[in-house]
Design an enzyme around this catalytic site. Structure first.
Site, short mmCIF file in Angstrom:
data_model
loop_
_atom_site.label_atom_id
_atom_site.label_comp_id
_atom_site.label_asym_id
_atom_site.label_seq_id
_atom_site.Cartn_x
_atom_site.Cartn_y
_atom_site.Cartn_z
NE ARG A 15 -7.52 4.02 4.78
CZ ARG A 15 -6.84 4.93 5.27
NH1 ARG A 15 -6.93 4.28 6.74
NH2 ARG A 15 -5.05 4.92 5.32
CG ASP A 45 2.38 1.84 9.57
OD1 ASP A 45 1.99 2.98 10.05
OD2 ASP A 45 2.79 2.29 8.08
CB ILE A 51 1.03 19.23 5.36
CG1 ILE A 51 0.34 19.96 5.82
CG2 ILE A 51 0.44 17.15 5.39
CD1 ILE A 51 -0.99 20.11 3.97
CB CYS A 109 -6.15 10.58 10.71
SG CYS A 109 -4.74 9.64 10.82
NE ARG A 165 -1.10 12.30 6.38
CZ ARG A 165 -1.08 13.80 6.51
NH1 ARG A 165 -1.90 14.60 7.28
NH2 ARG A 165 0.46 14.25 6.37
CE LYS A 170 -2.64 1.75 3.84
NZ LYS A 170 -1.55 3.30 4.47
CG ASN A 171 1.95 2.53 3.79
OD1 ASN A 171 1.09 3.24 3.36
ND2 ASN A 171 2.39 2.91 4.97
C1 UD1 Z 1 3.71 7.18 6.16
C2 UD1 Z 1 1.98 6.23 5.99
C3 UD1 Z 1 2.68 5.18 7.24
C4 UD1 Z 1 3.14 5.42 8.37
C5 UD1 Z 1 3.82 6.53 8.70
C6 UD1 Z 1 5.38 6.34 9.15
C7 UD1 Z 1 1.96 5.94 3.68
C8 UD1 Z 1 0.55 6.36 2.83
N1 UD1 Z 1 1.79 6.50 4.64
O1 UD1 Z 1 2.73 8.20 6.42
O2 UD1 Z 1 1.63 4.40 7.22
O3 UD1 Z 1 2.86 5.15 9.00
O4 UD1 Z 1 4.96 7.01 7.16
O5 UD1 Z 1 6.32 5.44 8.69
O6 UD1 Z 1 2.84 5.92 3.52
N2 UD1 Z 1 5.28 14.54 11.29
C9 UD1 Z 1 5.42 16.80 11.39
N3 UD1 Z 1 5.48 17.34 10.14
C10 UD1 Z 1 5.27 16.74 8.72
C11 UD1 Z 1 5.01 16.11 8.19
C12 UD1 Z 1 5.07 14.75 9.40
O7 UD1 Z 1 4.68 16.97 12.47
O8 UD1 Z 1 4.85 17.99 7.83
C13 UD1 Z 1 5.22 14.26 12.03
C14 UD1 Z 1 3.66 12.95 11.68
O9 UD1 Z 1 2.96 13.60 13.09
C15 UD1 Z 1 4.01 11.76 12.08
C16 UD1 Z 1 5.87 12.24 12.00
O10 UD1 Z 1 5.62 12.92 11.42
O11 UD1 Z 1 4.03 11.95 14.45
C17 UD1 Z 1 6.27 10.87 11.16
O12 UD1 Z 1 5.39 11.09 10.01
P1 UD1 Z 1 5.48 10.87 8.19
O13 UD1 Z 1 6.77 9.88 8.42
O14 UD1 Z 1 4.87 12.05 7.28
O15 UD1 Z 1 3.84 9.04 7.96
P2 UD1 Z 1 3.15 9.85 6.59
O16 UD1 Z 1 3.91 10.19 5.27
O17 UD1 Z 1 2.17 10.65 7.09
#
Ligand code: UD1
Length: 419
Positions: free
Chosen positions: A397, A305, A123, A116, A92, A22-23
């Site tokens: 999902r 995960d 972001i 979520c 998302r 998926k990811n």
């Molecule tokens: C991706 C994965 C998700 C996995 C996660 C961590 C996908 C579709 N999803 O999610 O399954 O659990 O990586 O391995 O690939 N953060 C910030 N600011 C930002 C972005 C992130 O503070 O702008 C923080 C988040 O709140 C979180 C951490 O960084 O605590 C990790 O997030 P991130 O690595 O960005 O995860 P995702 O890309 O959302």
């Protein structure tokens, strides 16, 4: 049916093939936008998140066809860079389209992806990274508008290795002018897969898998056929289900080199594993013990995960265990459902304490998000009696057909597809 009913206690036995990741596939689907032509993706998982992403790509003007597990995506006629709210709300991961729409149109409009249930998902790292590429961002009340006269390579330094932010910067810079350096990049296998895909299409990216990625902009990409890697989290979930039931299973095509941390931990717990030419044998029939401490971390650390599914296993093994969640603060909510089954878990925002050795009993529980839902399935497989898990759609999902897969391993499951 929105319920999955499982009669637990039957040790899993047999072999199952692991689905596509998926990811890995979601950012790759977003990346298809960068090319004006045809992409053929083999080994795509048929999961709800992929269906949502396809709907968005079709809305933007792509023509998409399934042929068994292969997706054919023609983006020649793609003509829109606006994602309506109803699509972005469903998933998302639509945030990846920010980088790829910018790469293709130098413009993107999309609603905020929002938080979520597993925790705040900001972001700001995505936006800060894109700004270094000369992208101007207007953060409206409901919509995000990103524009650039031209994407120009720059130096992006991430204070934290965000997977999504790293992917967005890569996607935006592939067709940009000059060179982009990402320092503090995420090292997840899914980043490597995205870069492998883009390079097969004609991009010039090096360093993926390390914390510094260099993207040399290219003028255009070309048609490509690509096989999606298999899913390390699905493989890990099935391994944990096997341990929960004290069973013995074989995973076909598991991405073993991406699963080192989990395999080391289960070995410490007394599980025997053996990897031979595409088949990963897991034997959890011996005496098993708990571990004292696990901390979720960015790759190659223990994956967040798999944290919930791991708790589901640990709850029934003798010993005390502390789980430290460093990424998504609300993931311990699943403990409330596991406690209904007899687990003894207490937690605050970051640490859960599990007093193991509880006998888990089937009861009515509710999935509230994807991996928490999978954890309830893992617990139910090893529990005494019948567990009824509500809200199956969360699990769908990310898992093509968790019931079919576990039934093929001998589980007693009553669910929509199989009765
Ligand atoms: C991706 C994965 C998700 C996995 C996660 C961590 C996908 C579709 N999803 O999610 O399954 O659990 O990586 O391995 O690939 N953060 C910030 N600011 C930002 C972005 C992130 O503070 O702008 C923080 C988040 O709140 C979180 C951490 O960084 O605590 C990790 O997030 P991130 O690595 O960005 O995860 P995702 O890309 O959302």
């Amino acid at each position: 049916l929105e319920w999955i009913e499982i009669l637990g206690g039957q040790p899993l036995n047999g072999s199952v093939k692991v689905q596509g990741s998926k990811n890995a596939v979601l950012p790759i689907l977003a990346a298809t936008i960068l090319h004006k032509g045809v992409t053929v993706l083999k080994g795509c998982p048929k999961i709800t998140d992929v269906y949502y992403m396809i709907q968005i790509l079709e809305h933007l003007g792509s023509i998409i066809k399934w042929e068994e597990d292969t997706l054919m995506i023609d983006t020649l006629a793609l003509n829109s860079c606006i994602i309506p709210t109803e699509y972005a709300n469903k998933m998302r991961s639509s945030i990846f389209l920010l980088g790829s729409m910018l790469g293709r149109f130098q413009e993107a409009r999309l609603p905020y992806p929002g938080g979520c249930v597993i925790g705040e998902r900001p972001i700001e790292l995505h936006l800060a990274g894109l700004k270094k590429l000369h992208v101007k961002i207007e953060e409206g009340v409901e919509e995000l508008v990103a524009k650039a006269e031209q994407i120009i390579g720059g130096e992006v330094k991430f204070p934290f290795p965000s997977v999504g932010a790293t992917e967005n910067v890569i996607l935006a810079s592939v067709l940009g002018k000059g060179t982009t350096y990402i320092k503090g990049a995420a090292k997840e296998p899914e980043i490597m897969e995205l870069c492998r895909f883009l390079n097969t299409m004609g991009a010039d990216i090096s360093g993926a898998g390390s914390d510094e990625i260099v993207i040399q902009g290219v003028e255009k990409l070309h048609d490509v056929e690509f096989k999606v890697v298999t899913d390390r989290i699905v493989a890990g979930t099935y391994i944990l289900a096997a341990i929960s039931s004290h069973g013995k299973i074989t995973l076909i095509d598991a991405p073993v080199s991406h699963m080192t941390t989990l395999l080391e931990i289960i070995e410490r717990m007394g599980v025997i594993y053996q990897n031979e030419s595409g088949r990963l044998h897991i034997d959890a029939t011996g005496k098993l013990k708990s571990v004292l401490h696990i901390k979720t971390e960015p790759y190659p650390g223990f994956p967040t995960d798999l944290q919930s599914q791991f708790i589901a296993v640990i709850a029934a093994l003798e010993g005390e265990c502390y789980i430290h969640e460093t990424l998504f603060e609300a993931r311990f909510k699943v403990a409330e459902e596991l406690n209904k089954m007899g687990a003894q878990i207490t937690y605050d925002n970051h640490v859960a304490r599990i007093i193991g050795g509880s006998t888990l009993y089937g009861t009515k529980v509710e999935a509230k998000e994807l991996r928490g839902g999978a954890a309830l399935v893992v617990a139910a497989i090893g529990a005494k009696g019948i567990t009824s898990i509500k809200n199956r759609h969360f699990i769908d999902r990310g898992y093509e057909d968790i019931c079919k897969d576990l039934i093929s391993l001998g589980a007693n499951i009553i669910c929509q597809e199989c009765c």
